[in-house]
Design a protein around this motif. Structure first.
Motif, PDB file in Angstrom:
ATOM      1  N   LEU A 160     -23.273 -16.817  -5.625  1.00  0.00           N
ATOM      2  CA  LEU A 160     -22.597 -17.016  -6.908  1.00  0.00           C
ATOM      3  C   LEU A 160     -22.890 -18.405  -7.471  1.00  0.00           C
ATOM      4  O   LEU A 160     -23.136 -18.559  -8.668  1.00  0.00           O
ATOM      5  CB  LEU A 160     -21.083 -16.826  -6.739  1.00  0.00           C
ATOM      6  CG  LEU A 160     -20.521 -15.433  -7.059  1.00  0.00           C
ATOM      7  CD1 LEU A 160     -21.193 -14.350  -6.212  1.00  0.00           C
ATOM      8  CD2 LEU A 160     -19.008 -15.410  -6.851  1.00  0.00           C
ATOM      9  N   GLN A 161     -22.885 -19.396  -6.607  1.00  0.00           N
ATOM     10  CA  GLN A 161     -23.189 -20.753  -7.062  1.00  0.00           C
ATOM     11  C   GLN A 161     -24.633 -20.853  -7.551  1.00  0.00           C
ATOM     12  O   GLN A 161     -24.913 -21.476  -8.583  1.00  0.00           O
ATOM     13  CB  GLN A 161     -22.925 -21.768  -5.948  1.00  0.00           C
ATOM     14  CG  GLN A 161     -22.996 -23.219  -6.413  1.00  0.00           C
ATOM     15  CD  GLN A 161     -22.827 -24.194  -5.274  1.00  0.00           C
ATOM     16  OE1 GLN A 161     -23.612 -24.203  -4.329  1.00  0.00           O
ATOM     17  NE2 GLN A 161     -21.793 -25.032  -5.351  1.00  0.00           N
ATOM     18  N   ARG A 162     -25.568 -20.205  -6.824  1.00  0.00           N
ATOM     19  CA  ARG A 162     -26.967 -20.226  -7.254  1.00  0.00           C
ATOM     20  C   ARG A 162     -27.152 -19.537  -8.600  1.00  0.00           C
ATOM     21  O   ARG A 162     -28.055 -19.874  -9.363  1.00  0.00           O
ATOM     22  CB  ARG A 162     -27.866 -19.554  -6.203  1.00  0.00           C
ATOM     23  CG  ARG A 162     -28.015 -20.316  -4.918  1.00  0.00           C
ATOM     24  CD  ARG A 162     -29.192 -19.812  -4.084  1.00  0.00           C
ATOM     25  NE  ARG A 162     -29.097 -18.424  -3.672  1.00  0.00           N
ATOM     26  CZ  ARG A 162     -28.457 -17.992  -2.598  1.00  0.00           C
ATOM     27  NH1 ARG A 162     -27.794 -18.851  -1.828  1.00  0.00           N
ATOM     28  NH2 ARG A 162     -28.441 -16.701  -2.286  1.00  0.00           N
ATOM     29  N   ARG A 163     -26.282 -18.573  -8.890  1.00  0.00           N
ATOM     30  CA  ARG A 163     -26.379 -17.851 -10.164  1.00  0.00           C
ATOM     31  C   ARG A 163     -25.666 -18.580 -11.301  1.00  0.00           C
ATOM     32  O   ARG A 163     -25.511 -18.032 -12.388  1.00  0.00           O
ATOM     33  CB  ARG A 163     -25.825 -16.438  -9.977  1.00  0.00           C
ATOM     34  CG  ARG A 163     -26.665 -15.541  -9.072  1.00  0.00           C
ATOM     35  CD  ARG A 163     -27.923 -15.043  -9.756  1.00  0.00           C
ATOM     36  NE  ARG A 163     -27.586 -14.135 -10.839  1.00  0.00           N
ATOM     37  CZ  ARG A 163     -27.439 -12.820 -10.689  1.00  0.00           C
ATOM     38  NH1 ARG A 163     -27.632 -12.254  -9.506  1.00  0.00           N
ATOM     39  NH2 ARG A 163     -27.138 -12.053 -11.722  1.00  0.00           N
ATOM     40  N   GLY A 164     -25.214 -19.794 -11.028  1.00  0.00           N
ATOM     41  CA  GLY A 164     -24.662 -20.619 -12.086  1.00  0.00           C
ATOM     42  C   GLY A 164     -23.157 -20.621 -12.225  1.00  0.00           C
ATOM     43  O   GLY A 164     -22.617 -21.255 -13.142  1.00  0.00           O
TER      44      GLY A 164
ATOM     45  N   PRO B  45     -19.439 -21.829 -11.484  1.00  0.00           N
ATOM     46  CA  PRO B  45     -18.979 -23.177 -11.119  1.00  0.00           C
ATOM     47  C   PRO B  45     -18.104 -23.206  -9.867  1.00  0.00           C
ATOM     48  O   PRO B  45     -16.898 -23.444  -9.925  1.00  0.00           O
ATOM     49  CB  PRO B  45     -18.194 -23.619 -12.356  1.00  0.00           C
ATOM     50  CG  PRO B  45     -17.642 -22.343 -12.920  1.00  0.00           C
ATOM     51  CD  PRO B  45     -18.682 -21.289 -12.645  1.00  0.00           C
ATOM     52  N   LEU B  46     -18.706 -22.969  -8.716  1.00  0.00           N
ATOM     53  CA  LEU B  46     -17.978 -23.062  -7.455  1.00  0.00           C
ATOM     54  C   LEU B  46     -18.110 -24.479  -6.904  1.00  0.00           C
ATOM     55  O   LEU B  46     -19.201 -25.050  -6.933  1.00  0.00           O
ATOM     56  CB  LEU B  46     -18.522 -22.069  -6.430  1.00  0.00           C
ATOM     57  CG  LEU B  46     -17.861 -20.689  -6.410  1.00  0.00           C
ATOM     58  CD1 LEU B  46     -18.130 -19.958  -7.712  1.00  0.00           C
ATOM     59  CD2 LEU B  46     -18.378 -19.868  -5.238  1.00  0.00           C
ATOM     60  N   PRO B  47     -17.015 -25.024  -6.404  1.00  0.00           N
ATOM     61  CA  PRO B  47     -17.103 -26.376  -5.825  1.00  0.00           C
ATOM     62  C   PRO B  47     -17.934 -26.364  -4.548  1.00  0.00           C
ATOM     63  O   PRO B  47     -17.963 -25.369  -3.818  1.00  0.00           O
ATOM     64  CB  PRO B  47     -15.644 -26.721  -5.532  1.00  0.00           C
ATOM     65  CG  PRO B  47     -14.959 -25.402  -5.361  1.00  0.00           C
ATOM     66  CD  PRO B  47     -15.653 -24.467  -6.308  1.00  0.00           C
ATOM     67  N   ASP B  48     -18.597 -27.465  -4.276  1.00  0.00           N
ATOM     68  CA  ASP B  48     -19.400 -27.564  -3.052  1.00  0.00           C
ATOM     69  C   ASP B  48     -18.544 -27.372  -1.807  1.00  0.00           C
ATOM     70  O   ASP B  48     -19.033 -26.880  -0.784  1.00  0.00           O
ATOM     71  CB  ASP B  48     -20.106 -28.921  -2.992  1.00  0.00           C
ATOM     72  CG  ASP B  48     -21.310 -28.977  -3.921  1.00  0.00           C
ATOM     73  OD1 ASP B  48     -21.794 -27.898  -4.330  1.00  0.00           O
ATOM     74  OD2 ASP B  48     -21.764 -30.080  -4.239  1.00  0.00           O
ATOM     75  N   SER B  49     -17.266 -27.731  -1.894  1.00  0.00           N
ATOM     76  CA  SER B  49     -16.382 -27.586  -0.734  1.00  0.00           C
ATOM     77  C   SER B  49     -16.183 -26.130  -0.348  1.00  0.00           C
ATOM     78  O   SER B  49     -15.817 -25.823   0.790  1.00  0.00           O
ATOM     79  CB  SER B  49     -15.026 -28.232  -1.020  1.00  0.00           C
ATOM     80  OG  SER B  49     -14.398 -27.603  -2.135  1.00  0.00           O
ATOM     81  N   ALA B  50     -16.432 -25.206  -1.295  1.00  0.00           N
ATOM     82  CA  ALA B  50     -16.302 -23.781  -0.992  1.00  0.00           C
ATOM     83  C   ALA B  50     -17.571 -23.218  -0.388  1.00  0.00           C
ATOM     84  O   ALA B  50     -17.544 -22.187   0.302  1.00  0.00           O
ATOM     85  CB  ALA B  50     -15.949 -22.999  -2.257  1.00  0.00           C
ATOM     86  N   VAL B  51     -18.693 -23.892  -0.639  1.00  0.00           N
ATOM     87  CA  VAL B  51     -19.995 -23.379  -0.208  1.00  0.00           C
ATOM     88  C   VAL B  51     -20.545 -24.136   0.994  1.00  0.00           C
ATOM     89  O   VAL B  51     -21.117 -23.536   1.910  1.00  0.00           O
ATOM     90  CB  VAL B  51     -20.998 -23.436  -1.381  1.00  0.00           C
ATOM     91  CG1 VAL B  51     -22.383 -22.970  -0.942  1.00  0.00           C
ATOM     92  CG2 VAL B  51     -20.496 -22.597  -2.550  1.00  0.00           C
ATOM     93  N   HIS B  52     -20.363 -25.441   0.992  1.00  0.00           N
ATOM     94  CA  HIS B  52     -20.862 -26.289   2.085  1.00  0.00           C
ATOM     95  C   HIS B  52     -19.650 -26.811   2.856  1.00  0.00           C
ATOM     96  O   HIS B  52     -19.028 -27.787   2.453  1.00  0.00           O
ATOM     97  CB  HIS B  52     -21.693 -27.443   1.528  1.00  0.00           C
ATOM     98  CG  HIS B  52     -22.806 -26.986   0.636  1.00  0.00           C
ATOM     99  ND1 HIS B  52     -23.909 -26.316   1.107  1.00  0.00           N
ATOM    100  CD2 HIS B  52     -22.961 -27.087  -0.704  1.00  0.00           C
ATOM    101  CE1 HIS B  52     -24.718 -26.025   0.100  1.00  0.00           C
ATOM    102  NE2 HIS B  52     -24.166 -26.483  -1.014  1.00  0.00           N
ATOM    103  N   ARG B  53     -19.329 -26.145   3.935  1.00  0.00           N
ATOM    104  CA  ARG B  53     -18.121 -26.464   4.687  1.00  0.00           C
ATOM    105  C   ARG B  53     -18.360 -26.234   6.167  1.00  0.00           C
ATOM    106  O   ARG B  53     -19.450 -25.807   6.571  1.00  0.00           O
ATOM    107  CB  ARG B  53     -16.944 -25.616   4.191  1.00  0.00           C
ATOM    108  CG  ARG B  53     -17.145 -24.113   4.409  1.00  0.00           C
ATOM    109  CD  ARG B  53     -16.023 -23.268   3.828  1.00  0.00           C
ATOM    110  NE  ARG B  53     -16.121 -21.881   4.309  1.00  0.00           N
ATOM    111  CZ  ARG B  53     -15.612 -21.440   5.452  1.00  0.00           C
ATOM    112  NH1 ARG B  53     -14.948 -22.275   6.241  1.00  0.00           N
ATOM    113  NH2 ARG B  53     -15.745 -20.189   5.826  1.00  0.00           N
TER     114      ARG B  53
END
Length: 282
Positions: free
Chosen positions: A177-181, A183-191
């Motif tokens: 979802l983040q790659r598709r643009g 607006p997810l926070p990095d804390s949700a993806v890189h944790r």
């Protein structure tokens, strides 16, 4: 003259690759081995159904791990159509998994007690199903303490540690979802993937946008496939609770923990939480 029983065909007499006196069907599916894997310890009427159904569950856990692992790789590769096909297969497998309870869902405490007495206390709890633990880790329900029952088996323990630390299927979907643009926070993806997932309002808002934006229709389909997975998995857990209440009552389970309460707590752990909560703001 002693008649040989089919159960006397031990695995060592039906080794893989044996072809003498067998057919390709028997060899490919390892039928002779399969039919030597049930070793009842009592004369209880339900024990064979309990054994076979539990073994089928374990096979389903492994099959689902295979499918969700594949779906995770397909999402990582941005191949949403392939992931959708895989998830739809997994939903069919989950229906099979739910049906495994039917063979003994009407078992009463008097039917179960002789079996339980031979199994012992604690040693045969379902918490020892390491394949089920792999499955729930893949679905994003991380729990470091659930490695503890497997500490005495280092190879299994290490495999679970690796699965605990790896991104779940949902983690990879959020990264997509983040790659598709979105607006997810990095804390949700890189944790720290070994820690339990915590629902975030930003992820909820992202899913609401996915469902409203026709340009993201493929992601909406992905969301619906994941919702169906979560729904079917929860149904299996609900039947597990009901069967336990019916056969076990409120007796203590693994190491004297309240089995029914533990299973009921598990029902409160929602798989893919923002896919559900986002429906309130859609």
């Amino acid at each position: 003259m002693v008649t040989q029983s089919w159960r006397d065909l031990r695995p060592e007499t039906a080794v893989s690759g044996e072809t003498s006196g067998t057919t390709r069907y028997i060899d490919y599916f390892q039928v002779r081995q399969l039919h030597t894997l049930q070793r009842p310890m009592t004369e209880a009427a339900y024990e064979m159904a309990f054994l076979v159904s539990s073994q089928v569950m374990e096979l389903c856990f492994g099959l689902l791990c295979h499918e969700f692992g594949r779906a995770r790789r397909e999402v990582l590769a941005d191949d949403v159509p392939a992931a959708l096909r895989t998830l739809r297969r997994a939903v069919a497998h989950l229906r099979v998994l739910e049906a495994t309870w039917e063979s003994y869902e009407d078992m009463t405490p008097s039917d179960w007690n002789p079996i339980k007495a031979r199994l012992g206390k604690g040693e045969t709890s379902s918490v020892h199903s390491y394949m089920f633990r792999h499955l729930v880790f893949l679905l994003g329900q991380k729990s470091p303490e659930m490695l503890e029952p497997h500490r005495s088996t280092p190879l299994i323990h290490q495999g679970l540690q690796d699965a605990l630390s790896a991104p779940s299927l949902y983690d990879e979907v959020l990264a997509l979802l983040q790659r598709r643009g979105l607006p997810l926070p990095d804390s949700a993806v890189h944790r720290d993937f070994a820690q339990p997932y915590v629902a975030r309002p930003e992820v909820e808002a992202a899913w609401a946008r996915v469902y409203h934006d026709e340009a993201l229709a493929d992601l909406r389909e992905l969301g619906e496939a994941l919702t169906e997975v979560a729904d079917r998995f929860t149904r299996w857990k609900q039947v597990h609770l009901t069967v336990t209440m019916r056969t076990f009552g409120a007796k203590p389970g693994y190491y004297h923990t309240p089995a029914v309460d533990w299973l009921r707590t598990g029902l409160d752990q929602t798989v893919f939480p923002e896919l559900w909560s986002a429906r309130t703001i859609m």
